[in-house]
Design a protein around this motif. Structure first.
Motif, PDB file in Angstrom:
ATOM      1  N   GLY A  38      45.707  44.173  42.417  1.00 16.07           N
ATOM      2  CA  GLY A  38      44.442  43.447  42.611  1.00 16.07           C
ATOM      3  C   GLY A  38      44.207  42.447  41.498  1.00 16.07           C
ATOM      4  N   MET A  39      44.464  42.874  40.254  1.00 16.50           N
ATOM      5  CA  MET A  39      44.271  41.956  39.135  1.00 16.50           C
ATOM      6  C   MET A  39      45.196  40.756  39.233  1.00 16.50           C
ATOM      7  SD  MET A  39      44.935  42.117  35.018  1.00 16.50           S
ATOM      8  CE  MET A  39      45.306  40.505  34.277  1.00 16.50           C
ATOM      9  N   TYR A  40      46.503  41.014  39.402  1.00 20.30           N
ATOM     10  CA  TYR A  40      47.449  39.896  39.359  1.00 20.30           C
ATOM     11  C   TYR A  40      47.342  38.962  40.562  1.00 20.30           C
ATOM     12  CZ  TYR A  40      49.082  40.932  34.831  1.00 20.30           C
ATOM     13  OH  TYR A  40      49.100  41.087  33.459  1.00 20.30           O
ATOM     14  N   SER A  41      46.936  39.487  41.729  1.00 16.36           N
ATOM     15  CA  SER A  41      46.761  38.584  42.867  1.00 16.36           C
ATOM     16  C   SER A  41      45.510  37.719  42.667  1.00 16.36           C
ATOM     17  CB  SER A  41      46.712  39.367  44.185  1.00 16.36           C
ATOM     18  OG  SER A  41      45.831  40.446  44.097  1.00 16.36           O
ATOM     19  N   ALA A  42      44.385  38.332  42.235  1.00 11.60           N
ATOM     20  CA  ALA A  42      43.157  37.555  42.001  1.00 11.60           C
ATOM     21  C   ALA A  42      43.338  36.585  40.829  1.00 11.60           C
ATOM     22  CB  ALA A  42      41.983  38.497  41.720  1.00 11.60           C
ATOM     23  N   PHE A  43      44.013  37.053  39.774  1.00 13.41           N
ATOM     24  CA  PHE A  43      44.205  36.215  38.585  1.00 13.41           C
ATOM     25  C   PHE A  43      45.093  35.001  38.897  1.00 13.41           C
ATOM     26  CE2 PHE A  43      45.863  35.002  34.444  1.00 13.41           C
ATOM     27  CZ  PHE A  43      44.702  34.963  33.700  1.00 13.41           C
TER      28      PHE A  43
ATOM     29  N   LEU B  14      37.178  34.269  39.927  1.00  9.04           N
ATOM     30  CA  LEU B  14      38.422  34.987  40.194  1.00  9.04           C
ATOM     31  C   LEU B  14      39.095  35.490  38.909  1.00  9.04           C
ATOM     32  CD1 LEU B  14      40.053  32.865  43.044  1.00  9.04           C
ATOM     33  CD2 LEU B  14      39.463  35.272  43.183  1.00  9.04           C
ATOM     34  N   THR B  15      39.202  34.617  37.891  1.00 11.68           N
ATOM     35  CA  THR B  15      39.914  35.039  36.670  1.00 11.68           C
ATOM     36  C   THR B  15      39.113  36.096  35.901  1.00 11.68           C
ATOM     37  OG1 THR B  15      39.138  33.023  35.542  1.00 11.68           O
ATOM     38  CG2 THR B  15      41.391  32.999  36.375  1.00 11.68           C
ATOM     39  N   SER B  18      39.145  39.443  38.179  1.00 12.33           N
ATOM     40  CA  SER B  18      40.478  40.037  38.319  1.00 12.33           C
ATOM     41  C   SER B  18      40.693  41.205  37.361  1.00 12.33           C
ATOM     42  CB  SER B  18      41.561  38.973  38.102  1.00 12.33           C
ATOM     43  OG  SER B  18      41.597  38.561  36.753  1.00 12.33           O
ATOM     44  N   GLN B  22      42.057  46.060  37.222  1.00 11.37           N
ATOM     45  CA  GLN B  22      42.958  46.542  36.165  1.00 11.37           C
ATOM     46  C   GLN B  22      42.243  47.556  35.265  1.00 11.37           C
ATOM     47  OE1 GLN B  22      46.530  45.666  35.412  1.00 11.37           O
ATOM     48  NE2 GLN B  22      46.002  47.640  34.553  1.00 11.37           N
TER      49      GLN B  22
END
Lengths: 90, 90
Positions: A38-43, B14-15, B18, B22
């Protein structure tokens, strides 16, 4: 350059450069168990938006910092997806 | 609000957001094996600089986004350090 501008440049350098050790660790070990998809896709999507924003404003600092971060974040996301598909250390 | 501003707000949301999945994953599982200490220490320091930068500029958007990100990144870093000290899932 003012003190405030210097703090801004230090901030930008640190947050961009911080993804280098994570990308190195992920590419080297291929272990993404404790990384959030979730983090890496949104980021990655968010950084892509920052890059588009920088291109619209023709702001070289925003373009440069986010182009590097996008490359690093996308590499980490790629390994994570490959592990999820392969169900290995997902 | 212009199209460019909207892209900027989407990017910032988003950033910042995100880091929520995590932080949730890290706090829930306590597993930080594939998280880079170098990344989270540099990133937490960088976000702190962004917060100081926002305070200097009295820019509410920069302050708000980075205060949230700092809280999330510092929580992840805290679990990572605790695991490194305890040599458990470091």
């Amino acid at each position: 350059m003012t003190h405030v501008e210097i703090i801004g440049y230090i901030a930008a350098t640190l947050t961009t450069a911080s993804f280098v050790p994570q990308a190195v660790l992920t590419i080297k070990t291929r272990n993404t168990e404790s990384l959030s998809f979730g983090m890496y896709s949104a980021f990655t999507l968010g950084v892509s938006c920052w890059l588009i924003y920088g291109i619209y404003l023709a702001d070289k600092a925003i373009i440069f910092a986010n182009a590097i971060t996008l490359l690093l974040a996308a590499s980490i996301l790629f390994v994570k997806i490959r592990n999820m598909v392969g169900k290995k250390k997902a």
